[in-house]
Design a protein around this motif. Sequence first.
Motif, mmCIF file in Angstrom:
data_model
loop_
_atom_site.group_PDB
_atom_site.id
_atom_site.type_symbol
_atom_site.label_atom_id
_atom_site.label_comp_id
_atom_site.label_asym_id
_atom_site.label_seq_id
_atom_site.Cartn_x
_atom_site.Cartn_y
_atom_site.Cartn_z
ATOM 1 N N ALA A 18 0.842 -1.196 0.000
ATOM 2 C CA ALA A 18 0.000 0.000 0.000
ATOM 3 C C ALA A 18 0.877 1.246 0.000
ATOM 4 N N PRO A 19 0.369 2.352 -0.545
ATOM 5 C CA PRO A 19 1.126 3.612 -0.506
ATOM 6 C C PRO A 19 1.479 3.994 0.925
ATOM 7 N N ARG A 20 2.649 4.579 1.120
ATOM 8 C CA ARG A 20 3.106 5.001 2.445
ATOM 9 C C ARG A 20 3.105 6.526 2.495
ATOM 10 N N TYR A 21 2.407 7.079 3.446
ATOM 11 C CA TYR A 21 2.281 8.531 3.564
ATOM 12 C C TYR A 21 3.353 9.061 4.513
ATOM 13 N N LEU A 22 4.297 9.820 3.945
ATOM 14 C CA LEU A 22 5.303 10.481 4.775
ATOM 15 C C LEU A 22 4.715 11.720 5.431
ATOM 16 N N LYS A 23 3.704 12.298 4.786
ATOM 17 C CA LYS A 23 3.011 13.468 5.342
ATOM 18 C C LYS A 23 1.573 13.449 4.867
ATOM 19 N N THR A 24 0.667 13.753 5.747
ATOM 20 C CA THR A 24 -0.727 13.977 5.377
ATOM 21 C C THR A 24 -1.116 15.363 5.866
ATOM 22 N N GLY A 25 -2.067 15.981 5.207
ATOM 23 C CA GLY A 25 -2.529 17.301 5.610
ATOM 24 C C GLY A 25 -3.397 17.226 6.854
ATOM 25 N N ASP B 67 -5.577 27.261 1.411
ATOM 26 C CA ASP B 67 -6.325 26.016 1.205
ATOM 27 C C ASP B 67 -5.979 25.353 -0.126
ATOM 28 N N SER B 68 -4.736 25.531 -0.591
ATOM 29 C CA SER B 68 -4.312 24.977 -1.868
ATOM 30 C C SER B 68 -3.652 23.604 -1.679
ATOM 31 N N PRO B 69 -4.272 22.532 -2.169
ATOM 32 C CA PRO B 69 -3.661 21.208 -2.047
ATOM 33 C C PRO B 69 -2.313 21.141 -2.779
ATOM 34 N N ALA B 70 -1.301 20.589 -2.101
ATOM 35 C CA ALA B 70 0.044 20.457 -2.668
ATOM 36 C C ALA B 70 0.540 19.050 -2.343
ATOM 37 N N VAL B 71 0.675 18.223 -3.371
ATOM 38 C CA VAL B 71 0.894 16.793 -3.170
ATOM 39 C C VAL B 71 2.125 16.327 -3.943
ATOM 40 N N ILE B 72 2.913 15.457 -3.305
ATOM 41 C CA ILE B 72 4.046 14.801 -3.953
ATOM 42 C C ILE B 72 3.789 13.297 -3.925
ATOM 43 N N ILE B 73 3.818 12.679 -5.098
ATOM 44 C CA ILE B 73 3.775 11.217 -5.198
ATOM 45 C C ILE B 73 5.126 10.785 -5.755
ATOM 46 N N THR B 74 5.825 9.917 -5.060
ATOM 47 C CA THR B 74 7.179 9.567 -5.475
ATOM 48 C C THR B 74 7.450 8.078 -5.289
ATOM 49 N N THR B 75 8.307 7.547 -6.133
ATOM 50 C CA THR B 75 8.778 6.166 -5.952
ATOM 51 C C THR B 75 10.011 6.123 -5.061
ATOM 52 N N LYS C 73 0.785 22.918 5.471
ATOM 53 C CA LYS C 73 0.459 22.223 6.722
ATOM 54 C C LYS C 73 -0.898 21.521 6.634
ATOM 55 N N ALA C 74 -1.887 22.229 6.122
ATOM 56 C CA ALA C 74 -3.249 21.698 6.130
ATOM 57 C C ALA C 74 -3.545 20.769 4.966
ATOM 58 N N PHE C 75 -2.928 21.025 3.799
ATOM 59 C CA PHE C 75 -3.308 20.273 2.601
ATOM 60 C C PHE C 75 -2.117 19.623 1.880
ATOM 61 N N GLY C 76 -0.950 19.674 2.476
ATOM 62 C CA GLY C 76 0.226 19.059 1.871
ATOM 63 C C GLY C 76 0.282 17.565 2.141
ATOM 64 N N GLU C 77 0.670 16.793 1.122
ATOM 65 C CA GLU C 77 0.809 15.346 1.273
ATOM 66 C C GLU C 77 2.071 14.882 0.549
ATOM 67 N N VAL C 78 2.716 13.868 1.104
ATOM 68 C CA VAL C 78 3.838 13.203 0.438
ATOM 69 C C VAL C 78 3.588 11.702 0.526
#
Length: 446
Positions: A2-9, A258-266, A296-301
């Motif tokens: 499963a995907p591993r979340y290093l950061k969730t908002g 409130d701007s979502p900022a997401v990183i998806i990485t291998t 802080k609120a909407f960032g994900e890695v």
Amino acid sequence: MAPRYLKTGTKAAKSSSAPELDVASIVKGVIDDIRQNGDSAVRKYSEKFDRWSPESFKLSKEQIDAAIAAVPKQTIEDIKLVQANVRRFAHAQRDSIRDFEIETQPGVFLGQKNNPISVVGAYIPGGRYPLLASAHMTILTAKVAGVPHVIGATPPIAGQIPNTTVAAMHLAGVDEIYILGGVQAVAALAIGTETIRKVDFLAGPGNAFVAEGKRQLFGDIGIDLFAGPTEILIITDGTADPFTVATDILSQAEHGPDSPAVIITTSEEVGMKSMEIIDELLKDLPTAQLAGASWKAFGEVVVVDSLEEAWKMGDEYASEHVQIFTKEPREALEKMTAYGALFLGEKTCVSYGDKVIGTNHVLPTRKAAKYTGGLWVGKFLRTTTYQEIRNPEASGELGRLCGRAARAENFEGHARSGDLRARKYFHDNYSWISNYEASATKLSKI
């Protein structure tokens, strides 16, 4: 795996002590007032929200000339260069849309025409930032589409005419400019007042109140998109530069809190390093208050096991802006379908799309990329069809087919339109026609 979340908002809720604004009700009240009271209501809300009440909201030629003269020469040259880029791409889009006519069977001609909308309103935001690039994207694109009359509206900034935005609007080809902001601007354009001409279509981004105004006014007029906060998604493998990833994430996070900022990485290493650099860059970024709140609120890695998984997850996010920082970035063109715009490789970035490269920056948000694209020349065109039958036999054959097809749906009136042509060109007999002719004959003898 499963995907591993290093950061969730955190997606933190507003403080309970902060007053909740009922945006929909506020907007409805403004719209209803403008419907009833026209210019006087527009002026009331402009005074209330912008402290702006000039003799005329519409700029005169002299005022436009003065605004342009107040803008530095280099800025004017830059505006012209950016608009040349936007115009070039918009013309390529227009050239890809063609009128056509085909003969589907002997004597039956079907055609398509693309007619520009007659009157378009372009809202150019100016609250937090003077977004003059929106003038290029809305006004200029509409003009390339062939719209004969474009009305632009932009709010004052600190009680002053925003000279640079006015210059951009004028150079884009706008026909009228109003210094008017917020819901009062979009409502006035959509409804029409004693002094402001009603538009048929409204384009351009705005804050939550403008977006809600467009939503409520949709139907009375057409709109480009239901816009939400700016979004960025970056997909990377282990070849990505974390400093570039971090810089580009913050470039969009600064749009608002409130701007979502997401990183998806291998690569877990790229993900971790990018997060460290983001925290470091926020220490001296002038817009850190907004960008930091958004991150802080909407960032994900998210770390995934393969690029195949990254492509699939990217399509689920259906982000407004998707940057691809992988060894073979063009692979995303084949693997992904749900995005507002793709930015392939580290030599490009969302900021280029926002400001200078030439593609349109009015793009779908909140997963709307699953069913629509962004603003383009085609949005300002009405694709219409026409039909002509020159062959009597073809009309008769279609009449027979129409009669059968319509009666299968119990539409007798439709069927009779077909019967009439089958009778006219093939002399088919229909009782309803015979009964009418008999009655008409009796009446003529009286």
